[in-house]
Design a protein around this motif. Structure first.
Motif, PDB file in Angstrom:
ATOM      1  N   ALA A 183       0.832  -1.211   0.000  1.00 59.54           N
ATOM      2  CA  ALA A 183       0.000   0.000   0.000  1.00 59.54           C
ATOM      3  C   ALA A 183       0.864   1.258   0.000  1.00 59.54           C
ATOM      4  O   ALA A 183       0.609   2.208  -0.749  1.00 59.54           O
ATOM      5  CB  ALA A 183      -0.931  -0.012   1.213  1.00 59.54           C
ATOM      6  N   ILE A 184       1.891   1.279   0.847  1.00 60.64           N
ATOM      7  CA  ILE A 184       2.736   2.470   0.957  1.00 60.64           C
ATOM      8  C   ILE A 184       3.534   2.695  -0.320  1.00 60.64           C
ATOM      9  O   ILE A 184       3.605   3.820  -0.841  1.00 60.64           O
ATOM     10  CB  ILE A 184       3.674   2.348   2.171  1.00 60.64           C
ATOM     11  CG1 ILE A 184       2.866   2.433   3.468  1.00 60.64           C
ATOM     12  CG2 ILE A 184       4.747   3.448   2.145  1.00 60.64           C
ATOM     13  CD1 ILE A 184       3.681   2.178   4.719  1.00 60.64           C
ATOM     14  N   THR A 185       4.138   1.630  -0.845  1.00 61.08           N
ATOM     15  CA  THR A 185       4.997   1.829  -2.007  1.00 61.08           C
ATOM     16  C   THR A 185       4.210   2.185  -3.267  1.00 61.08           C
ATOM     17  O   THR A 185       4.631   3.037  -4.047  1.00 61.08           O
ATOM     18  CB  THR A 185       5.861   0.583  -2.262  1.00 61.08           C
ATOM     19  OG1 THR A 185       5.023  -0.581  -2.280  1.00 61.08           O
ATOM     20  CG2 THR A 185       6.909   0.421  -1.179  1.00 61.08           C
ATOM     21  N   VAL A 186       3.057   1.534  -3.453  1.00 61.54           N
ATOM     22  CA  VAL A 186       2.306   1.826  -4.673  1.00 61.54           C
ATOM     23  C   VAL A 186       1.686   3.219  -4.635  1.00 61.54           C
ATOM     24  O   VAL A 186       1.387   3.813  -5.677  1.00 61.54           O
ATOM     25  CB  VAL A 186       1.228   0.746  -4.907  1.00 61.54           C
ATOM     26  CG1 VAL A 186      -0.016   1.005  -4.058  1.00 61.54           C
ATOM     27  CG2 VAL A 186       0.859   0.652  -6.384  1.00 61.54           C
ATOM     28  N   SER A 187       1.503   3.776  -3.435  1.00 63.98           N
ATOM     29  CA  SER A 187       0.895   5.103  -3.333  1.00 63.98           C
ATOM     30  C   SER A 187       1.742   6.175  -4.012  1.00 63.98           C
ATOM     31  O   SER A 187       1.217   7.212  -4.424  1.00 63.98           O
ATOM     32  CB  SER A 187       0.668   5.474  -1.868  1.00 63.98           C
ATOM     33  OG  SER A 187       1.902   5.638  -1.191  1.00 63.98           O
ATOM     34  N   ASN A 188       3.045   5.912  -4.144  1.00 67.43           N
ATOM     35  CA  ASN A 188       3.916   6.900  -4.789  1.00 67.43           C
ATOM     36  C   ASN A 188       3.547   7.149  -6.245  1.00 67.43           C
ATOM     37  O   ASN A 188       3.886   8.198  -6.807  1.00 67.43           O
ATOM     38  CB  ASN A 188       5.378   6.436  -4.715  1.00 67.43           C
ATOM     39  CG  ASN A 188       5.916   6.475  -3.308  1.00 67.43           C
ATOM     40  OD1 ASN A 188       5.559   7.336  -2.526  1.00 67.43           O
ATOM     41  ND2 ASN A 188       6.775   5.526  -2.975  1.00 67.43           N
ATOM     42  N   ILE A 189       2.855   6.192  -6.848  1.00 71.03           N
ATOM     43  CA  ILE A 189       2.495   6.344  -8.258  1.00 71.03           C
ATOM     44  C   ILE A 189       1.215   7.152  -8.428  1.00 71.03           C
ATOM     45  O   ILE A 189       1.052   7.863  -9.414  1.00 71.03           O
ATOM     46  CB  ILE A 189       2.303   4.956  -8.894  1.00 71.03           C
ATOM     47  CG1 ILE A 189       3.538   4.101  -8.657  1.00 71.03           C
ATOM     48  CG2 ILE A 189       2.031   5.062 -10.384  1.00 71.03           C
ATOM     49  CD1 ILE A 189       3.339   2.649  -9.029  1.00 71.03           C
ATOM     50  N   TYR A 190       0.325   7.067  -7.438  1.00 75.28           N
ATOM     51  CA  TYR A 190      -1.035   7.566  -7.644  1.00 75.28           C
ATOM     52  C   TYR A 190      -1.385   8.862  -6.923  1.00 75.28           C
ATOM     53  O   TYR A 190      -2.390   9.481  -7.251  1.00 75.28           O
ATOM     54  CB  TYR A 190      -2.040   6.492  -7.208  1.00 75.28           C
ATOM     55  CG  TYR A 190      -1.938   5.244  -8.022  1.00 75.28           C
ATOM     56  CD1 TYR A 190      -2.393   5.212  -9.333  1.00 75.28           C
ATOM     57  CD2 TYR A 190      -1.366   4.090  -7.498  1.00 75.28           C
ATOM     58  CE1 TYR A 190      -2.283   4.081 -10.092  1.00 75.28           C
ATOM     59  CE2 TYR A 190      -1.249   2.942  -8.250  1.00 75.28           C
ATOM     60  CZ  TYR A 190      -1.712   2.943  -9.550  1.00 75.28           C
ATOM     61  OH  TYR A 190      -1.594   1.813 -10.309  1.00 75.28           O
ATOM     62  N   THR A 231       1.222   9.900 -16.236  1.00 72.96           N
ATOM     63  CA  THR A 231       1.708   8.957 -17.244  1.00 72.96           C
ATOM     64  C   THR A 231       3.151   8.555 -16.973  1.00 72.96           C
ATOM     65  O   THR A 231       3.504   7.369 -17.022  1.00 72.96           O
ATOM     66  CB  THR A 231       1.584   9.565 -18.645  1.00 72.96           C
ATOM     67  OG1 THR A 231       0.216   9.893 -18.893  1.00 72.96           O
ATOM     68  CG2 THR A 231       2.059   8.581 -19.706  1.00 72.96           C
ATOM     69  N   THR A 232       4.022   9.506 -16.674  1.00 73.80           N
ATOM     70  CA  THR A 232       5.422   9.184 -16.429  1.00 73.80           C
ATOM     71  C   THR A 232       5.594   8.358 -15.159  1.00 73.80           C
ATOM     72  O   THR A 232       6.512   7.528 -15.077  1.00 73.80           O
ATOM     73  CB  THR A 232       6.280  10.455 -16.326  1.00 73.80           C
ATOM     74  OG1 THR A 232       5.711  11.333 -15.338  1.00 73.80           O
ATOM     75  CG2 THR A 232       6.362  11.176 -17.651  1.00 73.80           C
ATOM     76  N   GLY A 233       4.718   8.557 -14.177  1.00 78.43           N
ATOM     77  CA  GLY A 233       4.780   7.726 -12.979  1.00 78.43           C
ATOM     78  C   GLY A 233       4.549   6.265 -13.304  1.00 78.43           C
ATOM     79  O   GLY A 233       5.261   5.377 -12.818  1.00 78.43           O
ATOM     80  N   GLN A 234       3.571   5.976 -14.149  1.00 82.60           N
ATOM     81  CA  GLN A 234       3.288   4.594 -14.517  1.00 82.60           C
ATOM     82  C   GLN A 234       4.376   4.012 -15.414  1.00 82.60           C
ATOM     83  O   GLN A 234       4.755   2.842 -15.276  1.00 82.60           O
ATOM     84  CB  GLN A 234       1.921   4.530 -15.193  1.00 82.60           C
ATOM     85  CG  GLN A 234       0.795   4.782 -14.205  1.00 82.60           C
ATOM     86  CD  GLN A 234      -0.529   5.099 -14.879  1.00 82.60           C
ATOM     87  OE1 GLN A 234      -0.579   5.391 -16.071  1.00 82.60           O
ATOM     88  NE2 GLN A 234      -1.601   5.064 -14.121  1.00 82.60           N
TER      89      GLN A 234
END
Length: 439
Positions: free
Chosen positions: A23-30, A55-58
């Motif tokens: 949860a914590i790590t994936v939050s950096n993308i969104y 877009t660049t985050g993904q």
């Protein structure tokens, strides 16, 4: 998650720790998505240009997956997790550069580059996924994937809420980048103690790094279940990303005209759907992955139907958020359960290809939504989402037609593995039947 779902030698509390870490790590993308309108106004640019941040985050996350996750097939997992956390810590020191560049970015181009670097370093969830399957007891692979996958979705949703509230409280969208750095860095103190000290697959052969990377394209040709899962995952996640990357623009425009804090609350409103998706893992164990994919796609289609017919209603949007969150998470659990039924020695690489396809689809969805919102408004976003979902429906129908049930020995074996992905993954004959029946 009861202890019966994992092997007796697995440390107590591992599944909750894994779910929290994802949860914590994936939050950096969104977390940037509800801030896109604020970013656009801050830089004086169009919504489609601000959409480059999402877009660049993904794209960054997908590149990190390709470069790092395959290592989980050949190295000791605890050592790999320490290495990954060290890489993340280094990125966060550049987080004096990367995140602080994001926090004080003078241009959207530099902000996009900071997001790219940060996202590329946060790939722990996709090392955790094949690892947690190796910890499951027979019959519970879908169940543990459901628990950790729900953490993944919760991070994606609640990060949007947190970002909106932080922006409202501090008066600037930039503060979210600094908070994200602190939350990610805290994982250094916890996660390594829960990772196993060996490979998920003791029989896995040691391969050089370049050979690992070179083996990835072959997996697409050799594993039909991977092709199906990758196509379904990419299409559904493209629709998911199209909605979330454009939602901020829709909610800030007249006649709705909301602020970033309220926009961020839509992530919170979506929690019930994400929590319900946890049980899709058990459904995959019991009914088979294909049935869960049908349920997933139906839920997502209903969501976009609501977005189209009642797009100005906050209640309809909140209900649709839950349907879309449920559909996306359920589909991901089913897709990963399908690919993890293959040989344990290549699970991490199968997951690498699958997640790369998913986030490539997400990047396409975000980019298309930004362009269509600028040209056609909310209607363009709805039609883009429906288009991606119809593409997924075509894939699913083709998959069902190519693997008919109860027709000969090959199909029966395939159906057994389809319904029981925890079955003997090292059984070469069964795997041969499974791959043949699926194309």
């Amino acid at each position: 998650m009861t202890s019966a779902a994992t092997r007796p030698d697995v440390k107590r509390g591992t599944i909750p720790v894994f779910a929290t870490a994802t949860a914590i790590t994936v939050s950096n993308i969104y977390f940037t998505q509800p801030l896109l309108d604020e970013i656009a106004r801050g830089f004086g640019i169009s919504p489609s240009a601000a959409g480059l941040v999402a877009t660049t985050g993904q794209i960054g996350y997908a590149l990190g997956i390709i470069a790092i996750v395959p290592l989980a097939d050949t190295v000791r997992l605890r050592r790999l997790s320490i290495l990954l956390l060290a890489v993340t810590a280094t990125a966060l020191l550049a987080g004096a550069t990367a995140l602080l560049a994001g926090a004080f970015a003078p241009s959207v181009a530099l902000l996009s580059m900071a997001t790219l670097i940060l996202s590329a370093s946060t790939v722990l969830p996709q090392v955790i996924m094949p690892t947690v399957v190796s910890m499951a007891t027979p019959g519970n692979a879908g169940r543990v994937l459901g628990a950790v996958g729900t953490g993944l979705t919760m991070g994606a949703l609640l990060s949007r809420t947190a970002a909106g509230l932080i922006a409202e409280a501090t008066g600037t969208w930039r503060a979210g980048f600094v908070i994200a750095a602190l939350a990610t860095g805290a994982l250094l103190l916890v996660l390594p103690r829960y990772m196993p000290d060996d490979r998920p697959t003791p029989t896995g052969a040691s391969e050089g790094y370049l050979r690992l990377l070179a083996s990835l394209p072959k997996l697409i040709a050799e594993h039909a279940p991977l092709r199906v899962s990758a196509a379904l995952g990419a299409a559904v996640f493209a629709a998911f990303s199209a909605f979330w990357s454009a939602l901020a623009f829709h909610l800030t425009a007249a006649p709705i005209s909301l602020g970033p804090a309220v926009i961020g609350l839509f992530g919170l409103f979506s929690v019930p759907g994400a929590l319900a998706a946890r049980y899709s893992g058990r459904l995959a164990d019991r009914w088979g992955t294909r049935s869960v994919n049908v349920l997933s796609l139906t839920s997502a289609l209903l969501a976009f139907a609501l977005f189209g017919f009642a797009g100005q209603s906050l209640i309809a949007l909140a209900v649709g958020c839950n349907l879309l969150g449920y559909g996306t998470t359920s589909g991901q659990i089913a897709n990963q359960a399908r690919i993890f039924a293959a040989r344990p020695a290549i699970r991490a690489r199968l997951n690498t290809v699958y997640i790369f396809a998913v986030f490539a689809g997400g990047a396409v969805g975000s980019a298309v939504a930004g362009v269509l919102f600028s040209a056609f408004g909310w209607t363009g976003v709805v039609f883009s989402g429906l288009g991606f979902l119809l593409l997924a429906a075509v894939v699913l129908v083709g998959y069902a037609l190519r693997a008919p049930r109860a027709v000969g020995r090959t199909t029966v074996a395939a159906d057994t593995l389809e319904k029981h992905p925890r079955g003997r993954a090292d059984d070469g004959a069964a795997l041969h039947f499974y791959d043949e029946a699926n194309g």
